[in-house]
Motif scaffolding. Structure first.
Motif, mmCIF file in Angstrom:
data_model
loop_
_atom_site.group_PDB
_atom_site.id
_atom_site.type_symbol
_atom_site.label_atom_id
_atom_site.label_comp_id
_atom_site.label_asym_id
_atom_site.label_seq_id
_atom_site.Cartn_x
_atom_site.Cartn_y
_atom_site.Cartn_z
ATOM 1 N N SER A 87 -10.078 -27.210 -9.542
ATOM 2 C CA SER A 87 -10.180 -25.843 -10.063
ATOM 3 C C SER A 87 -9.325 -24.867 -9.272
ATOM 4 C CB SER A 87 -11.645 -25.386 -10.053
ATOM 5 O OG SER A 87 -12.438 -26.186 -10.899
ATOM 6 N N GLY A 88 -8.261 -25.363 -8.656
ATOM 7 C CA GLY A 88 -7.377 -24.485 -7.902
ATOM 8 C C GLY A 88 -7.906 -24.106 -6.541
ATOM 9 N N GLU A 89 -8.888 -24.865 -6.024
ATOM 10 C CA GLU A 89 -9.475 -24.508 -4.734
ATOM 11 C C GLU A 89 -8.525 -24.695 -3.557
ATOM 12 O OE1 GLU A 89 -11.711 -28.377 -5.954
ATOM 13 O OE2 GLU A 89 -10.457 -26.862 -6.903
ATOM 14 N N LEU A 90 -7.378 -25.357 -3.783
ATOM 15 C CA LEU A 90 -6.379 -25.472 -2.721
ATOM 16 C C LEU A 90 -5.371 -24.331 -2.761
ATOM 17 C CD1 LEU A 90 -5.599 -29.301 -2.607
ATOM 18 C CD2 LEU A 90 -7.419 -28.007 -1.485
ATOM 19 N N GLY A 91 -5.568 -23.391 -3.685
ATOM 20 C CA GLY A 91 -4.708 -22.212 -3.725
ATOM 21 C C GLY A 91 -3.490 -22.328 -4.608
ATOM 22 N N HIS A 92 -3.413 -23.375 -5.421
ATOM 23 C CA HIS A 92 -2.325 -23.462 -6.393
ATOM 24 C C HIS A 92 -2.862 -24.057 -7.696
ATOM 25 C CE1 HIS A 92 -2.086 -27.520 -4.464
ATOM 26 N NE2 HIS A 92 -1.861 -27.912 -5.718
ATOM 27 N N THR A 93 -2.154 -23.809 -8.782
ATOM 28 C CA THR A 93 -2.579 -24.292 -10.090
ATOM 29 C C THR A 93 -2.628 -25.820 -10.085
ATOM 30 O OG1 THR A 93 -1.579 -22.386 -11.170
ATOM 31 C CG2 THR A 93 -2.049 -24.294 -12.551
ATOM 32 N N PRO A 94 -3.724 -26.413 -10.569
ATOM 33 C CA PRO A 94 -3.831 -27.877 -10.585
ATOM 34 C C PRO A 94 -2.665 -28.528 -11.318
ATOM 35 C CG PRO A 94 -5.958 -26.886 -11.074
ATOM 36 C CD PRO A 94 -4.951 -25.768 -11.080
ATOM 37 N N GLY A 95 -2.135 -29.597 -10.745
ATOM 38 C CA GLY A 95 -0.995 -30.296 -11.331
ATOM 39 C C GLY A 95 0.199 -30.210 -10.399
ATOM 40 N N GLY A 96 1.397 -30.356 -10.924
ATOM 41 C CA GLY A 96 2.595 -30.249 -10.097
ATOM 42 C C GLY A 96 2.647 -31.334 -9.047
ATOM 43 N N THR A 97 2.533 -30.937 -7.781
ATOM 44 C CA THR A 97 2.626 -31.892 -6.673
ATOM 45 C C THR A 97 1.315 -32.633 -6.418
ATOM 46 O OG1 THR A 97 2.076 -30.179 -5.052
ATOM 47 C CG2 THR A 97 4.416 -30.528 -5.544
ATOM 48 N N ASP A 98 0.260 -32.273 -7.147
ATOM 49 C CA ASP A 98 -1.027 -32.952 -6.969
ATOM 50 C C ASP A 98 -0.954 -34.387 -7.473
ATOM 51 O OD1 ASP A 98 -2.237 -30.642 -5.968
ATOM 52 O OD2 ASP A 98 -2.838 -29.963 -7.961
ATOM 53 N N GLN A 99 -1.831 -35.222 -6.981
ATOM 54 C CA GLN A 99 -1.966 -36.571 -7.500
ATOM 55 C C GLN A 99 -3.242 -36.662 -8.325
ATOM 56 O OE1 GLN A 99 -1.987 -38.486 -3.601
ATOM 57 N NE2 GLN A 99 -4.146 -39.006 -3.826
ATOM 58 N N SER A 100 -3.377 -37.716 -9.093
ATOM 59 C CA SER A 100 -4.552 -37.903 -9.933
ATOM 60 C C SER A 100 -5.559 -38.786 -9.218
ATOM 61 C CB SER A 100 -4.160 -38.538 -11.271
ATOM 62 O OG SER A 100 -5.286 -38.696 -12.108
ATOM 63 N N CYS A 101 -6.777 -38.276 -9.090
ATOM 64 C CA CYS A 101 -7.862 -39.005 -8.447
ATOM 65 C C CYS A 101 -8.869 -39.432 -9.523
ATOM 66 C CB CYS A 101 -8.505 -38.126 -7.373
ATOM 67 S SG CYS A 101 -7.507 -38.034 -5.859
ATOM 68 N N PRO A 102 -10.019 -40.007 -9.170
ATOM 69 C CA PRO A 102 -10.978 -40.464 -10.178
ATOM 70 C C PRO A 102 -11.297 -39.401 -11.227
ATOM 71 C CG PRO A 102 -11.637 -41.260 -8.050
ATOM 72 C CD PRO A 102 -10.464 -40.355 -7.804
ATOM 73 N N ASN A 103 -11.491 -39.876 -12.456
ATOM 74 C CA ASN A 103 -11.784 -39.010 -13.603
ATOM 75 C C ASN A 103 -10.656 -38.020 -13.869
ATOM 76 O OD1 ASN A 103 -14.403 -40.192 -13.879
ATOM 77 N ND2 ASN A 103 -15.136 -38.864 -12.231
ATOM 78 N N ALA A 104 -9.428 -38.418 -13.504
ATOM 79 C CA ALA A 104 -8.234 -37.593 -13.725
ATOM 80 C C ALA A 104 -8.335 -36.243 -13.021
ATOM 81 C CB ALA A 104 -7.988 -37.395 -15.223
ATOM 82 N N THR A 105 -9.097 -36.199 -11.930
ATOM 83 C CA THR A 105 -9.215 -34.973 -11.142
ATOM 84 C C THR A 105 -7.977 -34.799 -10.276
ATOM 85 O OG1 THR A 105 -11.617 -35.136 -11.060
ATOM 86 C CG2 THR A 105 -10.565 -33.779 -9.378
ATOM 87 N N PHE A 106 -7.400 -33.602 -10.282
ATOM 88 C CA PHE A 106 -6.255 -33.343 -9.420
ATOM 89 C C PHE A 106 -6.716 -33.224 -7.967
ATOM 90 C CE2 PHE A 106 -4.443 -31.628 -13.440
ATOM 91 C CZ PHE A 106 -3.330 -32.450 -13.504
#
Length: 215
Positions: free
Chosen positions: A92-111
């Motif tokens: 939900s953007g708790e890392l301070g950036h919009t989910p996606g982009g440089t994020d990886q996919s974790c269980p249940n397609a969670t960024f």
């Protein structure tokens, strides 16, 4: 599996000065000298860049130069240079950036992202990671970021979209200043400031103490 007997944590490079236990089966410690190590579950990159996605009983190095560490649900934050730096879930953007982009996919397609991410909340003195959201105290106010599906960011509204930009929480007197104490649990936050106690967010069992919540 469980462990009814307290067991020493081995593998830290020095004495721990503080410890925090996350809400999703992991823990982190601040080691003398400012290094942060985490161990336990790594399903959502909670163990940082040294994690491999699987659980680890051995503390894994996350970053150096920290003054504090705090863990929430599937993410954690360290105080580096007067600003929070977070890693783990970014659902939900708790890392301070919009989910996606440089994020990886974790269980249940969670960024998620194992690389610590700096958030623009300078002057942070205390951090409060919660459930897919976090709040940060500064000498002049309180800012929150992440999920806001039940109003847990204190914005006076709620929606199901990610809120990656830290936003200042406001109250009837203006903004929170000189926060004395705060805690952020499962979608409910409470803060003591301006000689009053305030709570907001999930109110399904009236835990915000508001008999007629605004939504």
């Amino acid at each position: 599996p469980c462990n009814a007997q307290p067991a020493p944590v081995a593998g830290l490079p020095g004495p721990a000065t503080s410890v925090t236990s996350g809400q999703s089966s992991f823990a982190c410690a601040l080691v003398s000298g400012g290094s942060v190590y985490c161990w336990g579950d790594d399903s959502f990159a909670e163990l940082g860049p040294a994690g491999d996605g699987g659980p680890s009983p051995t503390p894994q190095p996350v970053l150096a130069g920290a003054g504090a560490v705090a863990a929430g649900f599937a993410h954690a934050c360290a105080l580096v240079g007067g600003a929070p730096t977070c890693w783990g879930s970014n659902a939900s953007g708790e890392l301070g950036h919009t989910p996606g982009g440089t994020d990886q996919s974790c269980p249940n397609a969670t960024f998620c992202n194992p690389t610590p991410q700096a958030l623009p909340v300078t002057g942070t003195i205390r951090m409060h990671p919660g459930y897919y959201a976090s709040c940060f105290e500064t000498p002049t106010g309180l800012s929150c970021v992440g999920a806001n599906d039940v109003g847990q960011l204190g914005l006076g509204s709620f929606d199901g979209s990610a809120s990656p930009t830290p936003t200042v929480v406001t109250i009837e007197q203006g903004t929170f200043s000189s926060v004395v104490a705060m805690d952020f649990g499962y979608k409910t936050a409470c803060a003591l400031a301006i000689a009053r106690l305030y709570c907001w967010g999930n109110d399904e069992t009236q835990q915000t103490s508001d008999p007629t919540p605004g939504f």
